[in-house]
Scaffold this motif. Structure first.
Motif, PDB file in Angstrom:
ATOM      1  N   HIS A 237      62.909  66.679  21.499  1.00 51.84           N
ATOM      2  CA  HIS A 237      61.993  68.225  20.633  1.00 51.84           C
ATOM      3  C   HIS A 237      63.021  67.993  19.566  1.00 51.84           C
ATOM      4  N   LEU A 238      62.994  66.917  18.294  1.00 59.63           N
ATOM      5  CA  LEU A 238      64.073  67.137  16.937  1.00 59.63           C
ATOM      6  C   LEU A 238      63.875  67.908  16.004  1.00 59.63           C
ATOM      7  N   ALA A 276      73.068  63.080  15.179  1.00 61.16           N
ATOM      8  CA  ALA A 276      73.270  61.484  15.120  1.00 61.16           C
ATOM      9  C   ALA A 276      71.417  61.238  15.618  1.00 61.16           C
ATOM     10  N   ALA A 277      71.560  62.296  16.408  1.00 60.50           N
ATOM     11  CA  ALA A 277      70.106  61.467  16.389  1.00 60.50           C
ATOM     12  C   ALA A 277      68.931  61.951  16.825  1.00 60.50           C
ATOM     13  N   ARG A 278      68.988  62.899  14.762  1.00 60.51           N
ATOM     14  CA  ARG A 278      67.773  62.542  14.407  1.00 60.51           C
ATOM     15  C   ARG A 278      68.154  62.205  13.125  1.00 60.51           C
ATOM     16  N   THR A 279      69.291  61.941  12.607  1.00 60.57           N
ATOM     17  CA  THR A 279      69.577  61.239  11.728  1.00 60.57           C
ATOM     18  C   THR A 279      68.668  59.136  12.484  1.00 60.57           C
ATOM     19  N   ASP A 280      69.175  59.576  13.432  1.00 60.03           N
ATOM     20  CA  ASP A 280      68.293  57.682  13.628  1.00 60.03           C
ATOM     21  C   ASP A 280      66.830  57.539  13.510  1.00 60.03           C
ATOM     22  N   PHE A 302      65.287  68.475  10.295  1.00 56.17           N
ATOM     23  CA  PHE A 302      66.043  68.578   9.329  1.00 56.17           C
ATOM     24  C   PHE A 302      65.754  70.019   8.796  1.00 56.17           C
ATOM     25  N   GLY A 303      66.896  71.121   8.031  1.00 55.98           N
ATOM     26  CA  GLY A 303      66.194  72.287   7.302  1.00 55.98           C
ATOM     27  C   GLY A 303      65.401  71.649   5.770  1.00 55.98           C
ATOM     28  N   ALA A 311      72.660  63.530   5.520  1.00 60.17           N
ATOM     29  CA  ALA A 311      72.570  62.829   6.514  1.00 60.17           C
ATOM     30  C   ALA A 311      72.429  62.227   6.283  1.00 60.17           C
ATOM     31  N   PHE A 312      71.789  60.687   5.483  1.00 62.41           N
ATOM     32  CA  PHE A 312      71.574  59.696   5.420  1.00 62.41           C
ATOM     33  C   PHE A 312      72.796  58.919   4.624  1.00 62.41           C
ATOM     34  N   LEU A 313      73.345  59.824   3.466  1.00 64.80           N
ATOM     35  CA  LEU A 313      74.519  59.474   2.287  1.00 64.80           C
ATOM     36  C   LEU A 313      75.763  59.404   3.339  1.00 64.80           C
ATOM     37  N   ASP A 314      75.213  60.620   4.511  1.00 65.74           N
ATOM     38  CA  ASP A 314      76.707  60.872   5.281  1.00 65.74           C
ATOM     39  C   ASP A 314      76.669  59.691   5.863  1.00 65.74           C
ATOM     40  N   ARG A 315      75.935  59.410   6.855  1.00 65.66           N
ATOM     41  CA  ARG A 315      76.127  58.051   7.906  1.00 65.66           C
ATOM     42  C   ARG A 315      75.904  56.461   7.299  1.00 65.66           C
ATOM     43  N   TYR A 316      74.586  56.625   6.300  1.00 66.45           N
ATOM     44  CA  TYR A 316      74.795  55.050   5.641  1.00 66.45           C
ATOM     45  C   TYR A 316      74.949  54.818   4.565  1.00 66.45           C
TER      46      TYR A 316
END
Length: 343
Positions: A237-238, A276-280, A302-303, A311-316
């Motif tokens: 239910h992302l 994390a689940a949403r970004t993946d 994501f809003g 989120a991509f910048l933060d994680r990747y």
């Protein structure tokens, strides 16, 4: 010498030699050979010629007890190979210690356009010296041991597969199919790879950057039934309200108690787990679909596209547009590294 050895493969074909040994994983043999056979039937041109080889041409006993007849003696294989593919299995360590096998793998690698391994087949490639000074992956459970034995190999058990030059390595068992679809796409383009995936009744192969094990499988299963219920709810239910308050209300506890449960059983807060689940999920959609970033942002909860971008910048460390343009190699993650340090 049998007729196939005397005549050799048809001219203009892609010759794939799969190397097996006793106690190999039968899925590692069946997935590549089955997918390549389907590619041929769907029009791969030039077609693949699939050969299974063992020392002495003996039948290989799989770890499941099923014996698989080999068509080729490794010692007798001559000519040019398109791909040399070494399978994995619980017999990998014994195979990697067999100098007779290593001699043949080294010799055949020199005749091959590319070399690949499935799962713990990386043990054999590493023992043959074919992974020295290369980045490689294997089954997540076997990575640390591989790194200790072969310090010249940069072992990374995070992604499903890694390509370093003309050497491909892949993670455990079912990633054999992902690897083979990648090879088909490299050879014949994405249309045929998609057709093979549909024929196999599977999703188009997972992107290389997808983790071998998901966030919620990375450690022991959550020991609390509420946490188990909520992790499943998050994954399914992302796009819904997954705030700590909403999650806590779903199971009838306070947000503070929810945070304690997630920290105890998953090692992260509820908010970090959701992000994390949403970004993946979003990076998977970016790599495998033609949807716009705005549409992906909505579907993954994501809003706005800007929130997804951050989120991509933060994680990747890169934007969604850049991830979409990347070749089939994994971006670097910001989560605790699964890369095994090389001494």
């Amino acid at each position: 010498m049998d007729t196939s050895e005397r005549l050799g493969p048809p001219a203009g074909s892609r010759r794939i030699l799969i190397v097996a040994y006793d106690d190999a994983q039968i899925i590692d043999i069946a997935s590549p050979s089955g997918a390549l056979d389907i590619a041929n039937r769907l029009g791969a041109r030039p077609p693949y010629v699939i050969e299974l080889g063992t020392l002495g041409g003996r039948a290989a006993r799989s770890s499941a007890g099923i014996r698989v007849g080999a068509g080729r003696k490794l010692e007798a294989v001559t000519g040019v190979l398109d791909t040399l593919l070494v399978v994995g299995g619980v017999g990998c360590e014994e195979a990697a210690a067999d100098e007779r096998l290593l001699v043949q793998v080294r010799r055949l690698a020199e005749r091959s356009r590319r070399v690949a391994s499935v799962c713990t087949g990386a043990y054999v490639l590493a023992a043959a010296g074919l992974l020295d000074r290369r980045r490689a992956t294997t089954h997540w459970r076997w990575g640390e041991r591989l790194a200790r034995r072969h310090p010249a190999v940069a072992v990374d058990v995070g992604p499903l597969r890694i390509r370093d030059g003309n050497v491909y390595t892949s993670a455990g068992v079912t990633s054999a199919l992902d690897l083979t679809l990648t090879l088909i796409e490299d050879d014949h383009g994405p249309t045929l790879a998609r057709s093979v995936a549909r024929e196999l009744v599977t999703h188009l192969h997972r992107p290389a950057d997808q983790a071998q094990i998901s966030l919620f499988l990375a450690g022991p299963p959550p020991g609390d039934r509420l946490v188990l219920d909520l992790t499943g709810h998050i994954a399914g239910h992302l796009a819904e309200d997954l705030s700590p308050a909403a999650l806590a209300a779903r199971v009838g506890i306070s947000p503070r108690h929810l945070t304690r449960l997630f920290t105890t059983h998953l090692g992260i807060t509820p908010a970090r787990a959701v992000r994390a689940a949403r970004t993946d999920a979003a990076v998977h959609m970016v790599r495998t679909s033609g949807l716009s970033l705005a549409s992906i942002a909505r579907r993954c909860g994501f809003g706005s596209p800007e929130t997804l971008r951050q989120a991509f910048l933060d994680r990747y460390g890169m934007t969604g547009d850049r991830i979409r343009r990347m070749p089939d190699t994994p971006p670097v993650r910001d989560t605790p590294s699964q890369k095994t340090p090389v001494p």
